[in-house]
Structures are given as C-alpha cells and as structure tokens.
Design a protein around this motif. Structure first.
Motif, PDB file in Angstrom:
ATOM      1  N   ARG A   1       0.816  -1.216   0.000  1.00 50.58           N
ATOM      2  CA  ARG A   1       0.000   0.000   0.000  1.00 50.58           C
ATOM      3  C   ARG A   1       0.854   1.273   0.000  1.00 50.58           C
ATOM      4  N   PHE A   2       2.165   1.119   0.096  1.00 49.47           N
ATOM      5  CA  PHE A   2       3.015   2.295   0.239  1.00 49.47           C
ATOM      6  C   PHE A   2       3.879   2.550  -0.995  1.00 49.47           C
ATOM      7  N   HIS A   3       4.365   3.772  -1.086  1.00 51.47           N
ATOM      8  CA  HIS A   3       5.159   4.286  -2.205  1.00 51.47           C
ATOM      9  C   HIS A   3       4.256   4.658  -3.386  1.00 51.47           C
ATOM     10  N   LYS A   4       4.831   5.312  -4.366  1.00 52.50           N
ATOM     11  CA  LYS A   4       4.062   5.778  -5.515  1.00 52.50           C
ATOM     12  C   LYS A   4       3.423   4.591  -6.230  1.00 52.50           C
ATOM     13  N   PRO A   5       2.236   4.799  -6.833  1.00 52.11           N
ATOM     14  CA  PRO A   5       1.501   3.695  -7.464  1.00 52.11           C
ATOM     15  C   PRO A   5       2.325   2.849  -8.430  1.00 52.11           C
ATOM     16  N   ASP A   6       3.191   3.470  -9.208  1.00 52.68           N
ATOM     17  CA  ASP A   6       3.949   2.724 -10.219  1.00 52.68           C
ATOM     18  C   ASP A   6       5.316   2.258  -9.729  1.00 52.68           C
ATOM     19  N   ASP A   7       5.669   2.592  -8.493  1.00 53.30           N
ATOM     20  CA  ASP A   7       6.971   2.189  -7.953  1.00 53.30           C
ATOM     21  C   ASP A   7       6.947   0.759  -7.435  1.00 53.30           C
ATOM     22  N   GLU A   8       8.112   0.130  -7.433  1.00 55.78           N
ATOM     23  CA  GLU A   8       8.233  -1.170  -6.777  1.00 55.78           C
ATOM     24  C   GLU A   8       7.954  -0.982  -5.293  1.00 55.78           C
ATOM     25  N   LYS A   9       7.275  -1.927  -4.696  1.00 56.05           N
ATOM     26  CA  LYS A   9       6.989  -1.882  -3.263  1.00 56.05           C
ATOM     27  C   LYS A   9       8.126  -2.589  -2.518  1.00 56.05           C
ATOM     28  N   ARG A  10       8.580  -1.958  -1.432  1.00 51.38           N
ATOM     29  CA  ARG A  10       9.663  -2.509  -0.647  1.00 51.38           C
ATOM     30  C   ARG A  10       9.260  -2.544   0.825  1.00 51.38           C
ATOM     31  N   SER A  11       9.919  -3.394   1.578  1.00 57.37           N
ATOM     32  CA  SER A  11       9.641  -3.489   3.013  1.00 57.37           C
ATOM     33  C   SER A  11      10.922  -3.792   3.770  1.00 57.37           C
ATOM     34  N   LEU A  12      11.004  -3.259   4.983  1.00 59.40           N
ATOM     35  CA  LEU A  12      12.056  -3.688   5.895  1.00 59.40           C
ATOM     36  C   LEU A  12      11.817  -5.149   6.263  1.00 59.40           C
ATOM     37  N   VAL A  13      12.867  -5.827   6.685  1.00 62.87           N
ATOM     38  CA  VAL A  13      12.769  -7.231   7.083  1.00 62.87           C
ATOM     39  C   VAL A  13      12.589  -7.302   8.591  1.00 62.87           C
ATOM     40  N   ILE A  14      11.373  -7.551   9.028  1.00 71.64           N
ATOM     41  CA  ILE A  14      11.099  -7.681  10.464  1.00 71.64           C
ATOM     42  C   ILE A  14      11.480  -9.099  10.904  1.00 71.64           C
ATOM     43  N   VAL A  15      12.363  -9.187  11.886  1.00 72.11           N
ATOM     44  CA  VAL A  15      12.853 -10.484  12.365  1.00 72.11           C
ATOM     45  C   VAL A  15      12.010 -10.929  13.562  1.00 72.11           C
ATOM     46  N   PRO A  16      11.420 -12.123  13.519  1.00 67.58           N
ATOM     47  CA  PRO A  16      10.654 -12.616  14.674  1.00 67.58           C
ATOM     48  C   PRO A  16      11.562 -12.743  15.905  1.00 67.58           C
ATOM     49  N   PRO A  17      11.068 -12.426  17.097  1.00 67.22           N
ATOM     50  CA  PRO A  17      11.896 -12.500  18.305  1.00 67.22           C
ATOM     51  C   PRO A  17      12.604 -13.840  18.501  1.00 67.22           C
ATOM     52  N   GLY A  18      11.939 -14.928  18.124  1.00 70.95           N
ATOM     53  CA  GLY A  18      12.546 -16.240  18.297  1.00 70.95           C
ATOM     54  C   GLY A  18      13.743 -16.488  17.400  1.00 70.95           C
ATOM     55  N   GLU A  19      13.985 -15.582  16.434  1.00 72.35           N
ATOM     56  CA  GLU A  19      15.101 -15.745  15.504  1.00 72.35           C
ATOM     57  C   GLU A  19      16.197 -14.709  15.716  1.00 72.35           C
ATOM     58  N   TYR A  20      16.071 -13.897  16.727  1.00 76.66           N
ATOM     59  CA  TYR A  20      17.060 -12.839  16.956  1.00 76.66           C
ATOM     60  C   TYR A  20      18.480 -13.386  17.046  1.00 76.66           C
ATOM     61  N   ASP A  21      18.686 -14.352  17.920  1.00 71.71           N
ATOM     62  CA  ASP A  21      20.044 -14.845  18.152  1.00 71.71           C
ATOM     63  C   ASP A  21      20.585 -15.617  16.955  1.00 71.71           C
ATOM     64  N   ALA A  22      19.724 -16.362  16.265  1.00 72.20           N
ATOM     65  CA  ALA A  22      20.166 -17.100  15.080  1.00 72.20           C
ATOM     66  C   ALA A  22      20.607 -16.131  13.989  1.00 72.20           C
ATOM     67  N   TRP A  23      19.878 -15.039  13.823  1.00 77.68           N
ATOM     68  CA  TRP A  23      20.250 -14.034  12.830  1.00 77.68           C
ATOM     69  C   TRP A  23      21.593 -13.388  13.202  1.00 77.68           C
ATOM     70  N   LEU A  24      21.739 -12.977  14.440  1.00 76.47           N
ATOM     71  CA  LEU A  24      22.961 -12.313  14.857  1.00 76.47           C
ATOM     72  C   LEU A  24      24.180 -13.213  14.739  1.00 76.47           C
ATOM     73  N   ALA A  25      23.993 -14.516  14.938  1.00 75.07           N
ATOM     74  CA  ALA A  25      25.117 -15.453  14.918  1.00 75.07           C
ATOM     75  C   ALA A  25      25.440 -15.980  13.526  1.00 75.07           C
ATOM     76  N   CYS A  26      24.586 -15.730  12.553  1.00 72.93           N
ATOM     77  CA  CYS A  26      24.760 -16.312  11.221  1.00 72.93           C
ATOM     78  C   CYS A  26      25.957 -15.697  10.489  1.00 72.93           C
ATOM     79  N   LYS A  27      26.835 -16.539   9.988  1.00 75.49           N
ATOM     80  CA  LYS A  27      28.007 -16.085   9.248  1.00 75.49           C
ATOM     81  C   LYS A  27      28.011 -16.574   7.794  1.00 75.49           C
TER      82      LYS A  27
END
Length: 231
Positions: free
Chosen positions: A170-196
C-alpha cells in the motif's frame, strides 16, 4: 533514498527507536548509559541504538544511521546508504563486505514510516506491530576507527520486495516497486545475529505476516525533521 518534492521519503528513511527501558525489556540487553541519549525519531546520520552479537550474549550499541556516514564521504559527494536491497547485498560496494563477513545486526524500533498515496497525495504513515510492542529489523553493522583510536559504529537496514505483501504494497508511488524492511521474529534474533553464512542469512529475509502488523496515518510535523547530526 532521496526525499520526494513533497518532503515525504520514498523509502524507509525514518523510524522511531525504543527507549532504554524497552531495549532492556524486549531485547535482553542494555546500553551502558543512564538515559535515552538519542532523538525520538531517527533520520540519516542520527545516533540510534542497535543490537549486535557479543561473545556470550547480545550487546546493545549506539550507531549512526546509514552504512557510510556523511562525514566519511568525500567532499561534495551525496550518497545514501540507509537501506540495503536484499537482491544486491553481495554486489553493492557499500554492503558487500559487511554482508559476506556476517556483520549482521538488529535495528530495534517501535515503528517506521512510509508514504501512502491512496488519497492521491503522499501522506506519511507509521507501521508497527499490532501488539504495540517494539520489534527489530534485519541490518548490517560496520565499525569505524576514530582519530582518538576509539571505535564508532554505523548501520543500514535490509529491504525486500513487497509487491505481494497485503500491507506493505500500500506504500510508495503507485507505479513504484513496493519494498519493506525485514522484520525479524523474536525467536530468531540470536540465530540471525550469529549467522556467518550469507546464503543461510538469506533465509531470514522474508516477509513478516501482515496480520501481526498495523499502520495508520502519521503526518510529519510542520517543522520537519531536525537536521543536526548527533553522532
């Protein structure tokens, strides 16, 4: 990303960071400061809290919003690194090495802003959790050696395509590609931070359920954002 002629950001370049107490309560860590030493809203080059991996636990740091702070750019160069496209993380010069080295972080917030054009004109909307709780988005962190031999940090947020997301489309100009930040679920916080492993890290870069999110109009104040850098 640049501002539109209406002063409304074309991509997420503005968010609301959590309070010191919220960082401790929701992210199981705290900053070594006695008060909330950051602005109520974060814009480019503003100082804001972020969460990184520590030796034995998460650690909270202060960082400058934008992978390459403006003070680090050559004179006369204007280049925004507040958002990193997931599709080109391994190719873009500003993000390639942090991505390949697993310099991952979480950017905690209580809401972020996007332009909505459904009324025929751009209106700033705030997006957050239906629960009202703080959340965190996927980011990259970079350390900088200062002249006094100290270390400062900067960060960027990772974005993904949102053309098919029930809310974020629903956001950005009508003809623009729509983008979103990546919301990380709380249960994945540590796995994300530790991923190499960059390929494994990509498995975290997926849409967040729209049913758990909320959005409402939040027009920007007439005075606009403060421009003084605090970091």
């Amino acid at each position: 990303m640049a501002l539109s002629i209406h002063g409304i950001p074309n991509m997420c370049v503005n968010f609301v960071p959590p309070t010191r107490q919220q960082i401790k309560e929701y992210f199981s860590t705290e900053l070594a400061i006695e008060h909330d030493a950051w602005p109520a809203e974060t814009w480019q080059d503003y100082a804001a809290p972020l969460i990184a991996a520590g030796e034995n636990a998460r650690r909270a740091l202060m960082g400058s919003y934008g992978m390459i702070p403006k003070r680090r750019l050559p004179e006369g160069v204007r280049y925004s690194t507040m958002n990193a496209r997931s599709e080109t993380l391994g190719e873009t010069r500003s993000f390639r090495q942090p991505w390949l080295r697993g310099q991952l972080c979480l950017v905690p917030m209580t809401g972020f802003f996007e332009p909505n054009y459904e009324s025929g004109r751009p209106v700033r909307w705030r997006i957050g959790m239906e629960s009202g709780e703080p959340f965190a988005v996927a980011g990259l962190i970079r350390a900088w050696r200062e002249a006094d031999e100290g270390v400062s940090y900067s960060f960027t947020q990772i974005t993904i395509n949102a053309d098919d997301h029930p809310l974020m489309r629903r956001f950005h100009k009508p003809d623009d590609e729509k983008r979103s930040l990546v919301i990380v679920p709380p249960g994945e916080y540590d796995a994300w931070l530790a991923c190499k492993d960059p390929e494994l890290a990509r498995s975290f870069l997926r849409p967040f359920p729209a049913a758990l999110m909320t959005a409402q109009a939040a027009p920007i104040a007439a005075s606009g954002p403060q421009t003084a850098s605090l970091f």
